[in-house]
Design a protein around this motif. Sequence first.
Motif, PDB file in Angstrom:
ATOM      1  N   ASP A  27      37.966  24.739 -24.610  1.00 13.80           N
ATOM      2  CA  ASP A  27      37.830  23.842 -25.766  1.00 13.80           C
ATOM      3  C   ASP A  27      37.448  24.576 -27.049  1.00 13.80           C
ATOM      4  N   GLY A  28      37.592  25.904 -27.095  1.00 13.27           N
ATOM      5  CA  GLY A  28      37.295  26.628 -28.333  1.00 13.27           C
ATOM      6  C   GLY A  28      36.661  27.979 -28.072  1.00 13.27           C
ATOM      7  N   TRP A  29      35.838  28.414 -29.004  1.00  5.83           N
ATOM      8  CA  TRP A  29      35.198  29.725 -28.933  1.00  5.83           C
ATOM      9  C   TRP A  29      33.899  29.657 -28.139  1.00  5.83           C
ATOM     10  N   VAL A  30      33.610  30.711 -27.404  1.00  2.00           N
ATOM     11  CA  VAL A  30      32.354  30.821 -26.661  1.00  2.00           C
ATOM     12  C   VAL A  30      31.211  30.996 -27.663  1.00  2.00           C
ATOM     13  N   VAL A  31      30.100  30.331 -27.403  1.00  2.00           N
ATOM     14  CA  VAL A  31      28.869  30.493 -28.182  1.00  2.00           C
ATOM     15  C   VAL A  31      27.838  31.102 -27.236  1.00  2.00           C
ATOM     16  N   ARG A  32      27.343  32.287 -27.578  1.00  2.00           N
ATOM     17  CA  ARG A  32      26.400  32.991 -26.709  1.00  2.00           C
ATOM     18  C   ARG A  32      24.979  32.497 -26.967  1.00  2.00           C
ATOM     19  N   ASP A  33      24.365  31.881 -25.970  1.00  2.00           N
ATOM     20  CA  ASP A  33      22.975  31.433 -26.086  1.00  2.00           C
ATOM     21  C   ASP A  33      21.997  32.603 -26.025  1.00  2.00           C
ATOM     22  N   ASP A  34      22.431  33.716 -25.431  1.00  2.00           N
ATOM     23  CA  ASP A  34      21.539  34.854 -25.227  1.00  2.00           C
ATOM     24  C   ASP A  34      21.670  35.935 -26.297  1.00  2.00           C
TER      25      ASP A  34
ATOM     26  N   LEU B 153      21.644  36.353 -30.465  1.00  2.00           N
ATOM     27  CA  LEU B 153      21.433  35.745 -31.780  1.00  2.00           C
ATOM     28  C   LEU B 153      21.850  36.738 -32.847  1.00  2.00           C
ATOM     29  N   ILE B 154      22.304  36.211 -33.996  1.00  2.00           N
ATOM     30  CA  ILE B 154      22.741  37.081 -35.088  1.00  2.00           C
ATOM     31  C   ILE B 154      22.130  36.600 -36.394  1.00  2.00           C
ATOM     32  N   ASN B 155      21.790  37.572 -37.236  1.00  2.00           N
ATOM     33  CA  ASN B 155      21.290  37.318 -38.575  1.00  2.00           C
ATOM     34  C   ASN B 155      22.202  38.083 -39.526  1.00  2.00           C
ATOM     35  N   TYR B 156      22.908  37.369 -40.401  1.00  2.00           N
ATOM     36  CA  TYR B 156      23.855  37.996 -41.322  1.00  2.00           C
ATOM     37  C   TYR B 156      23.822  37.247 -42.639  1.00  2.00           C
ATOM     38  N   LEU B 157      23.374  37.924 -43.674  1.00  2.00           N
ATOM     39  CA  LEU B 157      23.208  37.338 -45.004  1.00  2.00           C
ATOM     40  C   LEU B 157      22.328  36.098 -44.900  1.00  2.00           C
ATOM     41  N   ASP B 158      22.831  34.946 -45.304  1.00  2.00           N
ATOM     42  CA  ASP B 158      22.020  33.724 -45.246  1.00  2.00           C
ATOM     43  C   ASP B 158      22.318  32.888 -44.007  1.00  2.00           C
ATOM     44  N   ARG B 159      23.018  33.477 -43.046  1.00  2.00           N
ATOM     45  CA  ARG B 159      23.386  32.746 -41.822  1.00  2.00           C
ATOM     46  C   ARG B 159      22.652  33.316 -40.622  1.00  2.00           C
ATOM     47  N   ARG B 160      22.214  32.437 -39.759  1.00  2.00           N
ATOM     48  CA  ARG B 160      21.540  32.818 -38.517  1.00  2.00           C
ATOM     49  C   ARG B 160      21.987  31.867 -37.424  1.00  2.00           C
ATOM     50  N   GLY B 161      22.108  32.382 -36.232  1.00  2.00           N
ATOM     51  CA  GLY B 161      22.473  31.487 -35.140  1.00  2.00           C
ATOM     52  C   GLY B 161      22.901  32.222 -33.900  1.00  2.00           C
ATOM     53  N   LYS B 162      23.466  31.466 -32.993  1.00  2.00           N
ATOM     54  CA  LYS B 162      23.990  32.012 -31.744  1.00  2.00           C
ATOM     55  C   LYS B 162      25.322  32.693 -32.037  1.00  2.00           C
ATOM     56  N   LEU B 163      25.558  33.824 -31.394  1.00  2.00           N
ATOM     57  CA  LEU B 163      26.763  34.597 -31.662  1.00  2.00           C
ATOM     58  C   LEU B 163      28.012  33.851 -31.227  1.00  2.00           C
TER      59      LEU B 163
ATOM     60  N   ASN C   9      35.090  31.222 -41.913  1.00  2.00           N
ATOM     61  CA  ASN C   9      34.572  30.700 -40.651  1.00  2.00           C
ATOM     62  C   ASN C   9      35.239  31.243 -39.398  1.00  2.00           C
ATOM     63  N   LEU C  10      36.403  31.840 -39.510  1.00  2.00           N
ATOM     64  CA  LEU C  10      37.080  32.313 -38.292  1.00  2.00           C
ATOM     65  C   LEU C  10      37.289  33.825 -38.277  1.00  2.00           C
ATOM     66  N   GLU C  11      36.568  34.555 -39.096  1.00  2.00           N
ATOM     67  CA  GLU C  11      36.700  36.006 -39.107  1.00  2.00           C
ATOM     68  C   GLU C  11      35.982  36.621 -37.906  1.00  2.00           C
ATOM     69  N   ILE C  12      36.570  37.666 -37.368  1.00  2.00           N
ATOM     70  CA  ILE C  12      35.987  38.375 -36.230  1.00  2.00           C
ATOM     71  C   ILE C  12      35.688  39.799 -36.685  1.00  2.00           C
ATOM     72  N   GLY C  13      34.459  40.223 -36.483  1.00  2.00           N
ATOM     73  CA  GLY C  13      34.055  41.575 -36.831  1.00  2.00           C
ATOM     74  C   GLY C  13      33.566  42.319 -35.606  1.00  2.00           C
ATOM     75  N   PRO C  14      33.148  43.563 -35.790  1.00  2.00           N
ATOM     76  CA  PRO C  14      32.704  44.364 -34.652  1.00  2.00           C
ATOM     77  C   PRO C  14      31.461  43.803 -33.964  1.00  2.00           C
ATOM     78  N   GLU C  15      30.717  42.953 -34.676  1.00  2.00           N
ATOM     79  CA  GLU C  15      29.514  42.366 -34.067  1.00  2.00           C
ATOM     80  C   GLU C  15      29.849  41.482 -32.875  1.00  2.00           C
ATOM     81  N   LEU C  16      31.046  40.941 -32.829  1.00  2.00           N
ATOM     82  CA  LEU C  16      31.422  40.059 -31.729  1.00  2.00           C
ATOM     83  C   LEU C  16      31.510  40.842 -30.415  1.00  2.00           C
TER      84      LEU C  16
END
Length: 96
Positions: free
Chosen positions: A19-26, A28-38, A48-55
Amino acid sequence: MKRSFKNLTALFAFCRKSDGWVVRDDVLINYLDRRGKLTVGYGAPGKNLEIGPELGFGFTFGDKYEEPVLLIKTAWGGRSLARETSGADNHLEPRS
């Protein structure tokens, strides 16, 4: 080298679910003014749909360690891993 959509789908299968992209509960990422589950979307600011090396990095470390993982992403933009870090023999045209 051109990649087909089918090849890209296989390449990123590790971060997709039915049903979409995996959200990792384990992880967490902090990037600029955004924080959340990877998940997909932390690759570039405002996109909103860019993929970088952090993934891939986050998935790899999240799978390896049982403890929660925190990624603190710092980026200056306008850089390409392929262009700036692959050495003088990368045969890419210089930026204008």
